[in-house]
Scaffold this active site. Structure first.
Site, PDB file in Angstrom:
ATOM      1  CB  SER A  60      -1.003  -0.057   1.028  1.00  0.00           C
ATOM      2  OG  SER A  60      -1.583   1.075   1.470  1.00  0.00           O
ATOM      3  CE1 TYR A  73      -4.163  -1.957   5.558  1.00  0.00           C
ATOM      4  CE2 TYR A  73      -3.327   0.270   4.816  1.00  0.00           C
ATOM      5  CZ  TYR A  73      -3.855  -0.973   4.693  1.00  0.00           C
ATOM      6  OH  TYR A  73      -3.854  -1.478   3.325  1.00  0.00           O
TER       7      TYR A  73
END
Length: 164
Positions: A60, A73
Site C-alpha cells: 500500500s 496498518y
C-alpha cells in the site's frame, strides 16, 4: 509448475493508537504480515527448485507514508514493502525469481468497512476518487509481462486526486 504468487489479502481496521484496539492490531499482523510470509514460504520450494517464478506482494502507499489512524496498518504495510525488497535481493540473483511490490493508494474495496473506531471516523476526512480493482490488476500485469531480464521492483498507483 507454479509461476506466479500474488499475495493480496489484507485488512484495514484503522483506529487511533490511544484506543488500543489490540484485537484489531493482532488481526492486521496475522493477515497483512503473516499471511504474506506463510504463502511465500509455501511457494518458495517450487520457485527455487525450478529457478524461476514471480512473487507479487500487494502492499500500500501506507507502506511508504504514515497517516493519522494508520499507525498499525502502516506498520504492517511497511513490513510487506521491506520483505519484498529483501526477497528481491536474495532470490533474484541466485534463483531468477522476480519480486514486485504493488503499492496502491485508495482503491474501491471493502477495506474501509472494517473501520469501527468512532474517534478515527470523526477525525478523518477523505475525498479522493478511489481507483478500481482493474487499475491494480493492470499494474500487476505490467510487472508480470516485463522481459525476464527486468524486474519491476515497485509500482505505486495513486488516484489522480489523492493528496496523501
Amino acid at each position: 509448475r507454479l509461476d506466479v504468487l500474488i499475495n493480496n489479502a489484507g485488512v484495514m481496521p484503522l483506529s487511533l493508537v490511544k484506543n488500543a484496539r489490540m484485537d484489531e492490531w493482532q488481526r492486521m499482523v496475522d493477515v497483512n504480515v503473516n499471511g504474506v510470509l506463510y504463502c511465500t514460504g509455501a511457494a518458495l520450494p517450487h520457485f527455487t527448485g525450478q529457478k524461476s517464478g514471480h512473487i507479487v506482494n500487494v502492499s500500500s502507499v501506507a507502506g511508504r507514508k504514515v497517516f493519522l489512524g494508520g499507525a498499525v496498518y502502516c506498520a504492517t504495510k511497511f513490513a510487506v514493502t521491506a520483505f519484498s525488497e529483501g526477497l528481491r535481493m536474495e532470490l533474484g540473483p541466485d534463483y531468477g525469481i522476480r519480486v514486485t511490490c504493488i503499492e496502491p493508494g485508495a482503491v474501491a474495496t471493502e477495506l474501509p468497512y472494517a473501520i469501527k473506531d468512532q474517534d478515527f471516523i470523526d477525525a478523518s476526512s477523505f475525498d479522493a476518487t478511489p481507483l478500481e480493482s482493474e487499475d491494480i490488476a493492470e499494474a500487476i500485469r505490467y510487472a508480470l509481462t516485463a522481459p525476464p531480464r527486468a524486474t519491476v521492483n515497485e509500482v505505486m498507483v495513486m488516484p489522480t486526486n489523492q493528496r496523501m
